[in-house]
Design a protein around this motif. Structure first.
Motif, PDB file in Angstrom:
ATOM      1  N   ALA A 302       4.080   5.290 -23.439  1.00 23.61           N
ATOM      2  CA  ALA A 302       4.367   4.321 -22.539  1.00 23.61           C
ATOM      3  C   ALA A 302       5.757   3.800 -22.262  1.00 23.61           C
ATOM      4  CB  ALA A 302       3.641   3.163 -23.898  1.00 23.61           C
ATOM      5  N   SER A 303       6.366   4.717 -22.861  1.00 24.52           N
ATOM      6  CA  SER A 303       8.206   4.588 -22.355  1.00 24.52           C
ATOM      7  C   SER A 303       7.963   5.886 -21.891  1.00 24.52           C
ATOM      8  CB  SER A 303       8.721   4.988 -23.673  1.00 24.52           C
ATOM      9  OG  SER A 303       8.488   6.324 -24.207  1.00 24.52           O
ATOM     10  N   ASP A 304       7.853   6.637 -20.959  1.00 23.16           N
ATOM     11  CA  ASP A 304       8.056   7.196 -19.961  1.00 23.16           C
ATOM     12  C   ASP A 304       8.479   6.605 -17.714  1.00 23.16           C
ATOM     13  OD1 ASP A 304       7.426   9.247 -21.524  1.00 23.16           O
ATOM     14  OD2 ASP A 304       5.773  10.105 -20.592  1.00 23.16           O
ATOM     15  N   PHE A 305       7.665   4.929 -18.022  1.00 27.13           N
ATOM     16  CA  PHE A 305       8.343   4.231 -17.055  1.00 27.13           C
ATOM     17  C   PHE A 305       8.870   3.088 -17.526  1.00 27.13           C
ATOM     18  CE2 PHE A 305       4.050   2.142 -18.528  1.00 27.13           C
ATOM     19  CZ  PHE A 305       4.388   1.671 -18.731  1.00 27.13           C
ATOM     20  N   LYS A 306       8.770   2.141 -16.892  1.00 25.98           N
ATOM     21  CA  LYS A 306       9.240   1.309 -16.464  1.00 25.98           C
ATOM     22  C   LYS A 306       8.892  -0.234 -15.476  1.00 25.98           C
ATOM     23  CE  LYS A 306      14.281   1.969 -18.306  1.00 25.98           C
ATOM     24  NZ  LYS A 306      15.229   1.407 -18.186  1.00 25.98           N
ATOM     25  N   LEU A 307       8.227  -1.135 -16.738  1.00 29.13           N
ATOM     26  CA  LEU A 307       8.300  -2.482 -15.669  1.00 29.13           C
ATOM     27  C   LEU A 307       8.893  -3.269 -14.515  1.00 29.13           C
ATOM     28  CD1 LEU A 307       5.674  -3.778 -18.106  1.00 29.13           C
ATOM     29  CD2 LEU A 307       5.420  -3.642 -16.039  1.00 29.13           C
ATOM     30  N   ASN A 308       8.761  -3.179 -13.054  1.00 31.05           N
ATOM     31  CA  ASN A 308      10.145  -4.024 -12.819  1.00 31.05           C
ATOM     32  C   ASN A 308      10.226  -5.393 -13.383  1.00 31.05           C
ATOM     33  OD1 ASN A 308       8.468  -5.985 -11.314  1.00 31.05           O
ATOM     34  ND2 ASN A 308       7.434  -4.231 -10.007  1.00 31.05           N
ATOM     35  N   ALA A 309      10.902  -5.845 -13.054  1.00 31.98           N
ATOM     36  CA  ALA A 309      11.787  -7.245 -13.491  1.00 31.98           C
ATOM     37  C   ALA A 309      10.583  -8.002 -12.718  1.00 31.98           C
ATOM     38  CB  ALA A 309      12.821  -7.702 -12.634  1.00 31.98           C
ATOM     39  N   GLN A 310      10.038  -8.123 -11.857  1.00 31.09           N
ATOM     40  CA  GLN A 310       8.915  -9.283 -11.478  1.00 31.09           C
ATOM     41  C   GLN A 310       7.664  -9.233 -12.132  1.00 31.09           C
ATOM     42  OE1 GLN A 310      10.730  -7.329  -8.914  1.00 31.09           O
ATOM     43  NE2 GLN A 310      11.624  -8.018  -7.755  1.00 31.09           N
ATOM     44  N   ASP A 311       7.679  -7.811 -12.535  1.00 36.54           N
ATOM     45  CA  ASP A 311       5.904  -7.917 -13.268  1.00 36.54           C
ATOM     46  C   ASP A 311       6.542  -8.297 -14.271  1.00 36.54           C
ATOM     47  OD1 ASP A 311       4.605  -7.045 -11.081  1.00 36.54           O
ATOM     48  OD2 ASP A 311       5.063  -5.026 -11.568  1.00 36.54           O
ATOM     49  N   VAL A 312       7.390  -7.712 -15.155  1.00 39.40           N
ATOM     50  CA  VAL A 312       8.102  -8.221 -16.501  1.00 39.40           C
ATOM     51  C   VAL A 312       7.665 -10.211 -16.591  1.00 39.40           C
ATOM     52  CG1 VAL A 312      10.099  -8.980 -18.013  1.00 39.40           C
ATOM     53  CG2 VAL A 312       9.552  -6.593 -17.227  1.00 39.40           C
ATOM     54  N   ALA A 313       8.239 -10.407 -15.902  1.00 44.63           N
ATOM     55  CA  ALA A 313       8.527 -11.949 -15.543  1.00 44.63           C
ATOM     56  C   ALA A 313       7.272 -12.987 -15.169  1.00 44.63           C
ATOM     57  CB  ALA A 313       9.180 -12.933 -13.912  1.00 44.63           C
ATOM     58  N   ARG A 314       5.960 -12.337 -14.791  1.00 37.33           N
ATOM     59  CA  ARG A 314       5.249 -12.354 -14.691  1.00 37.33           C
ATOM     60  C   ARG A 314       4.398 -12.644 -15.894  1.00 37.33           C
ATOM     61  NH1 ARG A 314       1.897  -9.075 -10.181  1.00 37.33           N
ATOM     62  NH2 ARG A 314      -0.285 -10.460 -10.574  1.00 37.33           N
ATOM     63  N   LEU A 315       4.395 -11.779 -16.997  1.00 34.06           N
ATOM     64  CA  LEU A 315       3.921 -11.198 -17.830  1.00 34.06           C
ATOM     65  C   LEU A 315       4.772 -12.279 -19.253  1.00 34.06           C
ATOM     66  CD1 LEU A 315       3.999  -7.477 -18.695  1.00 34.06           C
ATOM     67  CD2 LEU A 315       1.477  -8.866 -18.363  1.00 34.06           C
ATOM     68  N   ASP A 316       5.575 -12.719 -19.077  1.00 35.70           N
ATOM     69  CA  ASP A 316       7.087 -13.701 -19.886  1.00 35.70           C
ATOM     70  C   ASP A 316       6.052 -14.803 -19.835  1.00 35.70           C
ATOM     71  OD1 ASP A 316       8.705 -11.665 -20.541  1.00 35.70           O
ATOM     72  OD2 ASP A 316      10.140 -12.417 -18.961  1.00 35.70           O
ATOM     73  N   GLU A 317       5.145 -15.374 -18.520  1.00 30.91           N
ATOM     74  CA  GLU A 317       5.260 -16.707 -17.950  1.00 30.91           C
ATOM     75  C   GLU A 317       3.245 -16.857 -18.730  1.00 30.91           C
ATOM     76  OE1 GLU A 317       4.605 -19.219 -13.689  1.00 30.91           O
ATOM     77  OE2 GLU A 317       5.252 -17.532 -13.499  1.00 30.91           O
ATOM     78  N   ALA A 318       2.722 -15.851 -17.931  1.00 28.26           N
ATOM     79  CA  ALA A 318       1.791 -15.996 -18.356  1.00 28.26           C
ATOM     80  C   ALA A 318       1.487 -15.570 -20.369  1.00 28.26           C
ATOM     81  CB  ALA A 318       0.728 -14.472 -18.362  1.00 28.26           C
ATOM     82  N   SER A 319       2.434 -15.574 -21.237  1.00 27.67           N
ATOM     83  CA  SER A 319       1.832 -15.250 -22.677  1.00 27.67           C
ATOM     84  C   SER A 319       2.759 -16.665 -22.874  1.00 27.67           C
ATOM     85  CB  SER A 319       2.764 -14.181 -23.065  1.00 27.67           C
ATOM     86  OG  SER A 319       3.755 -14.003 -22.623  1.00 27.67           O
TER      87      SER A 319
END
Length: 342
Positions: A302-319
């Motif tokens: 699960a640490s072998d990749f990085k979510l991009n900033a836009q998708d992190v922001a989408r998860l921030d908003e959704a949660s």
């Protein structure tokens, strides 16, 4: 595997660490987590070490010491490859002194943990919770004795509130006692209370964060969602969804987003939830548990990749959810002077 420092200590730990609360299954509560025996534990440790995991987390309270016993036997002959994290302070017996952060209990609890683990030193020893009935001076001086005796390398805490942690840090500094280098906390996309006060404190005081239950007891595994109940025999099905602190419809929407991102990244849903946590400030390691080899192998990358900033922001908003007072005031009326941690 990515490695991160625990605060300003000499501990460098894997971004994913193996939790061993599933080892033993000593009572109904822990059997709902897992019943890993010694042979299975050795196999899980083998897999984790091969993947680069170097920190293994346990506690005396996990199945009344059985988890520590099994972990100790599973790591025999390779002590130099592992960072042992254990915890003490929860009730271990029926006597008045079988619980808490008193000098008597902590010294005896640590000695018992060392015997069960079969080691001379615990690398990271946490207070499993805050004891309001014992003076902090007594607790911290007892931890100082354990460090000076070589029984413990570094100390941390778990499940503290902001004032608990800050008072302990201040007293440790005043008396030159060992400072908490790590706070082990519950934190996930479903439970972001940690961000309100404890994360800013950790940033300000340079305390690293180790996250327990990063998938909220399996609610963020992708196996639970809209029209999809927890699988029979899972921890959520057995113990209930106590770990979910957002409205049900918001939870379903969040899982839908996680599934969409998992498809886009060609990753399991759990990877998206774990990777979001690895992007958060102060987080040093996520404690992942596994009932079997398949679960462990799925999450170890699960640490072998990085979510991009836009998708992190989408998860921030959704949660996101409305903070309690005074945090809503700080983040709205006085937001310009209280920016969110980044």
């Amino acid at each position: 595997m990515e490695y991160r420092h625990i605060a300003n200590s000499d501990l460098k730990v894997s971004a994913l660490s193996l939790g061993t609360a599933t080892f033993g299954g000593g009572n109904d509560f822990y059997r709902a987590w897992g019943e890993t025996d010694l042979a299975q534990a050795r196999r899980l440790v083998d897999i984790a070490l091969d993947a680069g995991v170097n920190m293994f987390d346990t506690a005396d309270a996990y199945s009344k010491g059985l988890s520590e016993e099994i972990l100790g036997q599973a790591i025999q002959g390779r002590r130099d490859r592992v960072v042992i994290s254990s915890k003490g302070g929860l009730r271990m017996g029926t006597a008045p002194d079988d619980v808490g952060a008193t000098r008597k209990h902590l010294v005896e609890a640590c000695d018992a943990s060392l015997r069960r683990l079969g080691v001379e030193t615990i690398d990271l020893y946490h207070l499993h919770g805050f004891d309001m009935l014992t003076p902090l001076e007594e607790t911290l001086s007892a931890l100082d004795e354990l460090v000076r005796a070589g029984k413990v390398r570094h100390v941390g805490c778990s499940n503290y509130s902001g004032w608990h942690l800050m008072k302990a840090l201040a007293l440790a500094g005043e008396h030159k006692w060992p400072r908490y280098v790590c706070h082990q906390v519950y934190y996930s996309l479903l439970a972001r209370d940690f961000e309100w006060e404890l994360m800013p404190l950790a940033l300000d005081q340079q305390v690293s964060t180790v996250v327990w239950s990063p998938l909220s007891a399996g609610l963020l595994s992708g196996k639970v969602g809209r029209g999809q109940a927890a699988p029979e025999g899972s921890r959520v099905a057995s113990l209930g969804a106590r770990a979910m602190f957002i409205p049900q419809e918001q939870f379903f929407d969040l899982v839908d987003l996680l599934r969409s991102l998992a498809e886009a990244y060609a990753r399991p849903v759990s990877h998206i939830a774990l990777n979001w946590l690895l992007r958060r400030p102060t987080v040093a390691s996520l404690v992942i548990g596994a009932r079997n080899e398949a679960q462990l192998l799925e999450n170890l990358t699960a640490s072998d990749f990085k979510l991009n900033a836009q998708d992190v922001a989408r998860l921030d908003e959704a949660s996101a959810r409305e903070p309690a007072y005074p945090y809503w005031h700080q983040r709205s009326v006085y937001k310009e002077r209280n920016p969110a941690p980044v």
